[in-house]
Design an enzyme around this catalytic site. Structure first.
Site, PDB file in Angstrom:
ATOM      1  N   ARG A 236       0.696  -1.087   0.185  1.00 63.08           N
ATOM      2  CA  ARG A 236      -0.142   0.180  -0.047  1.00 63.08           C
ATOM      3  C   ARG A 236       0.921   1.486  -0.169  1.00 63.08           C
ATOM      4  NH1 ARG A 236      -3.542  -2.653  -1.362  1.00 63.08           N
ATOM      5  NH2 ARG A 236      -5.913  -2.868  -0.615  1.00 63.08           N
ATOM      6  N   GLU A 265      -3.704   7.665  -5.978  1.00 64.79           N
ATOM      7  CA  GLU A 265      -3.931   7.013  -7.008  1.00 64.79           C
ATOM      8  C   GLU A 265      -5.273   7.294  -7.350  1.00 64.79           C
ATOM      9  OE1 GLU A 265      -3.431   2.593  -5.905  1.00 64.79           O
ATOM     10  OE2 GLU A 265      -1.380   2.769  -5.286  1.00 64.79           O
ATOM     11  N   HIS A 284      -0.686  -0.138 -10.136  1.00 66.33           N
ATOM     12  CA  HIS A 284      -1.595  -0.933  -9.337  1.00 66.33           C
ATOM     13  C   HIS A 284      -1.668  -2.087 -10.247  1.00 66.33           C
ATOM     14  CE1 HIS A 284      -2.949  -0.524  -4.587  1.00 66.33           C
ATOM     15  NE2 HIS A 284      -3.587  -1.645  -5.655  1.00 66.33           N
TER      16      HIS A 284
END
Length: 322
Positions: A236, A265, A284
């Site tokens: 994370r 993000e 991601h």
């Protein structure tokens, strides 16, 4: 009963589900369902198929008067207010186990790409700068025989440790709780975080997002690493203080970083980290193999249909709701 999907998904199970339930799906590819639309649609929804980009906070649950079940297409659930869900008797599902191998594989991919300077080399060719072979042209770091330090020894960490041992790497780990059984099974050693950072040639962040892990890697922690070492984050973004990482990389006090996750993000093109040659950044994609994502959709849908039928979910985060 109505199921709200906050992203556009594909699954052979959807046809059957559409016959039994009202399906409302956000159709715009690769975009987040706007907050106002989310709050509007969840007002009469019985279930929600969500993901890590949706914030399911107290305000959300205040709007979700009919909600019976929540399931996220992710293993992490730090975007969901579990206390609010549990207070309302709403089980929250997630998708553990299924994505562990894919994420471990991406960690290895980023390790190799950073070590062998793949991004820089490709850009060198694109910029038409390659004029001849050179004995030290884009010389990188070795992986075989190097030491890997894993921060967080959960499911993904154990798989990554096995993969690394197959590459003849020495593996050490740091974790909130020491796991001597895993140490013996995998032939790995425990280290406190400071020792791990000082010793390791590669450091892979696998700690979950929490108050305890927030910004656990900052400039001071990166300063403990070797100048030849490489940092990888596939957990994370909140675990890393990005200004400190940028500064340490800019000063060439570590060799490189491979990043799949960021504090905010999507990361913007003008983010300082993207200006550095010794950073490889991907959007991601840790669990993004077709097989893994299909299985994640299947588990999330099963969680939801089980919840709507009053049955236990396959994987429930807040077990106390039962």
């Amino acid at each position: 009963m109505k199921i709200l999907f906050t992203r556009s998904i594909e699954s052979p199970l959807l046809e059957q589900i559409s016959e039994e339930y009202e399906v409302v799906m956000w159709k715009e590819e690769n975009s987040v369902m706007p907050r106002n639309e989310l709050l509007k649609e969840v007002a009469d929804a019985d279930a929600i198929f969500t993901n890590l980009t949706d914030i399911l906070d107290a305000e959300f649950f205040e709007h979700a008067k009919k909600l019976k079940v929540v399931s996220t297409m992710a293993v992490g659930f730090d975007n969901i207010d579990l206390q609010e869900a549990t207070k309302r008797g709403i089980p929250v599902g997630h998708t553990p186990d299924v994505l562990s191998e894919a994420v471990a594989e991406l960690a290895l991919t980023l390790m190799f790409a950073c070590a062998r300077r793949v991004g820089e080399s490709m850009q060198f060719i694109k910029d038409n700068k390659w004029e001849s072979w050179g004995p030290y042209l884009f010389a990188g770091q070795k992986i075989s025989g190097a030491k890997l330090g894993i921060i967080g020894m959960g499911r993904i960490g154990k798989i990554l440790a096995k993969q690394a041992k197959a590459l003849n790497m020495e593996v050490v780990y740091s974790n909130r709780r020491r796991d001597e059984k895993t140490e013996m099974a995998l032939d790995i050693d425990y280290r406190d975080l400071t020792s791990l950072l000082k010793e390791s040639d590669y450091v892979v962040m696998l700690a979950p997002a929490s108050a305890e892990t927030y910004h656990m890697m900052g400039y001071n922690e990166f300063s403990l690493m070797k100048e030849t070492s490489i940092f990888i984050n596939v957990s994370r973004g909140s675990t890393v203080e990005e200004e400190g990482l940028y500064k340490i990389l800019k000063e060439n006090k570590i060799f490189a970083a491979g990043l799949d996750v960021f504090e905010v993000e999507p990361i913007q093109q003008n983010h300082p980290l993207l200006s550095l040659d010794n950073v490889i950044a991907v959007p991601h994609i840790g669990s993004a193999t077709k097989e893994t994502r299909d299985k994640m959709v299947e588990i999330t849908l099963t969680n939801i249909t089980n919840g709507l039928k009053g049955e236990r979910l396959l994987h429930t985060v807040n077990e106390e709701v039962y």
